[in-house]
Design a protein around this motif. Sequence first.
Motif, PDB file in Angstrom:
ATOM      1  N   GLN A  91       0.840  -1.208   0.000  1.00 27.38           N
ATOM      2  CA  GLN A  91       0.000   0.000   0.000  1.00 27.38           C
ATOM      3  C   GLN A  91       0.873   1.255   0.000  1.00 27.38           C
ATOM      4  O   GLN A  91       0.574   2.217  -0.721  1.00 27.38           O
ATOM      5  N   LYS A  92       1.953   1.253   0.773  1.00 26.25           N
ATOM      6  CA  LYS A  92       2.866   2.403   0.800  1.00 26.25           C
ATOM      7  C   LYS A  92       3.544   2.597  -0.559  1.00 26.25           C
ATOM      8  O   LYS A  92       3.682   3.727  -1.035  1.00 26.25           O
ATOM      9  N   ASN A  93       3.964   1.502  -1.180  1.00 26.24           N
ATOM     10  CA  ASN A  93       4.612   1.598  -2.496  1.00 26.24           C
ATOM     11  C   ASN A  93       3.650   2.128  -3.553  1.00 26.24           C
ATOM     12  O   ASN A  93       4.032   2.936  -4.397  1.00 26.24           O
ATOM     13  N   VAL A  94       2.410   1.687  -3.500  1.00 27.47           N
ATOM     14  CA  VAL A  94       1.392   2.163  -4.442  1.00 27.47           C
ATOM     15  C   VAL A  94       1.160   3.657  -4.239  1.00 27.47           C
ATOM     16  O   VAL A  94       1.109   4.430  -5.199  1.00 27.47           O
ATOM     17  N   ALA A  95       1.039   4.075  -2.979  1.00 24.76           N
ATOM     18  CA  ALA A  95       0.818   5.500  -2.677  1.00 24.76           C
ATOM     19  C   ALA A  95       1.994   6.343  -3.155  1.00 24.76           C
ATOM     20  O   ALA A  95       1.797   7.436  -3.710  1.00 24.76           O
ATOM     21  N   ALA A  96       3.221   5.857  -2.985  1.00 27.44           N
ATOM     22  CA  ALA A  96       4.407   6.598  -3.434  1.00 27.44           C
ATOM     23  C   ALA A  96       4.419   6.717  -4.955  1.00 27.44           C
ATOM     24  O   ALA A  96       4.725   7.789  -5.494  1.00 27.44           O
ATOM     25  N   PHE A  97       4.066   5.641  -5.653  1.00 30.48           N
ATOM     26  CA  PHE A  97       3.991   5.685  -7.113  1.00 30.48           C
ATOM     27  C   PHE A  97       2.962   6.716  -7.551  1.00 30.48           C
ATOM     28  O   PHE A  97       3.212   7.518  -8.456  1.00 30.48           O
ATOM     29  N   GLU A  98       1.799   6.694  -6.919  1.00 30.62           N
ATOM     30  CA  GLU A  98       0.718   7.609  -7.315  1.00 30.62           C
ATOM     31  C   GLU A  98       1.092   9.063  -7.070  1.00 30.62           C
ATOM     32  O   GLU A  98       0.780   9.931  -7.886  1.00 30.62           O
ATOM     33  N   LYS A  99       1.788   9.325  -5.987  1.00 27.98           N
ATOM     34  CA  LYS A  99       2.209  10.698  -5.697  1.00 27.98           C
ATOM     35  C   LYS A  99       3.226  11.181  -6.734  1.00 27.98           C
ATOM     36  O   LYS A  99       3.143  12.310  -7.214  1.00 27.98           O
ATOM     37  N   LYS A 100       4.127  10.309  -7.105  1.00 31.04           N
ATOM     38  CA  LYS A 100       5.183  10.675  -8.057  1.00 31.04           C
ATOM     39  C   LYS A 100       4.669  10.751  -9.498  1.00 31.04           C
ATOM     40  O   LYS A 100       4.988  11.682 -10.233  1.00 31.04           O
ATOM     41  N   GLU A 101       3.857   9.777  -9.908  1.00 34.46           N
ATOM     42  CA  GLU A 101       3.465   9.647 -11.314  1.00 34.46           C
ATOM     43  C   GLU A 101       2.089  10.231 -11.641  1.00 34.46           C
ATOM     44  O   GLU A 101       1.722  10.305 -12.817  1.00 34.46           O
ATOM     45  N   HIS A 102       1.305  10.580 -10.628  1.00 33.37           N
ATOM     46  CA  HIS A 102      -0.062  11.083 -10.836  1.00 33.37           C
ATOM     47  C   HIS A 102      -0.893  10.105 -11.678  1.00 33.37           C
ATOM     48  O   HIS A 102      -1.596  10.500 -12.617  1.00 33.37           O
ATOM     49  N   ALA A 103      -0.763   8.829 -11.352  1.00 30.12           N
ATOM     50  CA  ALA A 103      -1.493   7.764 -12.041  1.00 30.12           C
ATOM     51  C   ALA A 103      -1.864   6.701 -11.013  1.00 30.12           C
ATOM     52  O   ALA A 103      -1.290   6.651  -9.924  1.00 30.12           O
ATOM     53  N   ASP A 104      -2.803   5.869 -11.344  1.00 29.40           N
ATOM     54  CA  ASP A 104      -3.248   4.798 -10.467  1.00 29.40           C
ATOM     55  C   ASP A 104      -2.124   3.775 -10.285  1.00 29.40           C
ATOM     56  O   ASP A 104      -1.593   3.248 -11.258  1.00 29.40           O
ATOM     57  N   GLY A 105      -1.767   3.501  -9.058  1.00 23.21           N
ATOM     58  CA  GLY A 105      -0.666   2.589  -8.757  1.00 23.21           C
ATOM     59  C   GLY A 105      -1.026   1.124  -8.799  1.00 23.21           C
ATOM     60  O   GLY A 105      -0.154   0.267  -8.647  1.00 23.21           O
ATOM     61  N   ILE A 106      -2.272   0.804  -9.007  1.00 30.00           N
ATOM     62  CA  ILE A 106      -2.696  -0.586  -9.173  1.00 30.00           C
ATOM     63  C   ILE A 106      -2.717  -0.935 -10.663  1.00 30.00           C
ATOM     64  O   ILE A 106      -2.306  -2.012 -11.067  1.00 30.00           O
ATOM     65  N   LEU A 107      -3.192   0.006 -11.476  1.00 32.77           N
ATOM     66  CA  LEU A 107      -3.307  -0.203 -12.917  1.00 32.77           C
ATOM     67  C   LEU A 107      -2.116   0.362 -13.686  1.00 32.77           C
ATOM     68  O   LEU A 107      -1.954   0.071 -14.868  1.00 32.77           O
ATOM     69  N   PHE A 108      -1.307   1.193 -13.026  1.00 37.15           N
ATOM     70  CA  PHE A 108      -0.188   1.890 -13.654  1.00 37.15           C
ATOM     71  C   PHE A 108      -0.665   2.688 -14.858  1.00 37.15           C
ATOM     72  O   PHE A 108      -0.065   2.649 -15.943  1.00 37.15           O
ATOM     73  N   ALA A 109      -1.751   3.418 -14.666  1.00 38.54           N
ATOM     74  CA  ALA A 109      -2.343   4.198 -15.750  1.00 38.54           C
ATOM     75  C   ALA A 109      -3.242   5.277 -15.162  1.00 38.54           C
ATOM     76  O   ALA A 109      -3.551   5.263 -13.975  1.00 38.54           O
ATOM     77  N   GLN A 110      -3.678   6.187 -16.021  1.00 36.65           N
ATOM     78  CA  GLN A 110      -4.603   7.235 -15.604  1.00 36.65           C
ATOM     79  C   GLN A 110      -6.043   6.922 -16.001  1.00 36.65           C
ATOM     80  O   GLN A 110      -6.948   7.666 -15.657  1.00 36.65           O
ATOM     81  N   ASN A 111      -6.244   5.841 -16.737  1.00 35.42           N
ATOM     82  CA  ASN A 111      -7.602   5.465 -17.114  1.00 35.42           C
ATOM     83  C   ASN A 111      -7.885   4.039 -16.651  1.00 35.42           C
ATOM     84  O   ASN A 111      -7.088   3.455 -15.924  1.00 35.42           O
ATOM     85  N   VAL A 112      -8.993   3.468 -17.090  1.00 37.58           N
ATOM     86  CA  VAL A 112      -9.435   2.165 -16.614  1.00 37.58           C
ATOM     87  C   VAL A 112      -9.540   1.203 -17.797  1.00 37.58           C
ATOM     88  O   VAL A 112     -10.112   1.555 -18.828  1.00 37.58           O
ATOM     89  N   PRO A 113      -8.991  -0.001 -17.668  1.00 38.49           N
ATOM     90  CA  PRO A 113      -9.061  -0.954 -18.779  1.00 38.49           C
ATOM     91  C   PRO A 113     -10.482  -1.472 -18.996  1.00 38.49           C
ATOM     92  O   PRO A 113     -11.309  -1.444 -18.086  1.00 38.49           O
TER      93      PRO A 113
END
Length: 165
Positions: A91-113
């Motif tokens: 959860q911490k790693n996902v939150a850090a990714f999202e803060k840095k990349e401004h994208a969803d850290g579960i999907l690694f994207a800004q939209n939904v598949p």
Amino acid sequence: MSVRSRKTLLTAVALAGGLTLAAVAPALAGTGTSHTTRAAAVSSQGDPRNVTQHVADFYGAYIDAVWSTDDKSAGDADKALRAFYLSAAAQKNVAAFEKKEHADGILFAQNVPVKWKVTSAGSGAGHATSRVTLTWSDGPHAEVTTIDVQSDVKTLKITGLKPVR
């Protein structure tokens, strides 16, 4: 031609026409180009002890929650799903990714598949890896991305997510 023969003939024609329409109508219903929801004959089963199934359950529920932007009850579902399925470190790693990349850290994207698939990619040393394949549009040239999801075999918690390049 007698009245009885005409009635029999008309009844046969009407019955044949009705049966033909009944057979053709379902096929015609799916030929439109609108973006309405299409029901598909899908069968599903699961096993709560299976690591890959656990990852598939998470991604299915998570994508449903983030897809439903017009459903106010889905608002906090993604957070609850993360809390249940991901380890604290993940959860911490996902939150850090999202803060840095401004994208969803579960999907690694800004939209939904629009589609997803999960398969086992191996296991060892108390961990299992599941390969998540995300499809981002329909059609023959749809973009596809993959994510390797590592899980703890004992707790079934997701411990790491990594996009496959």
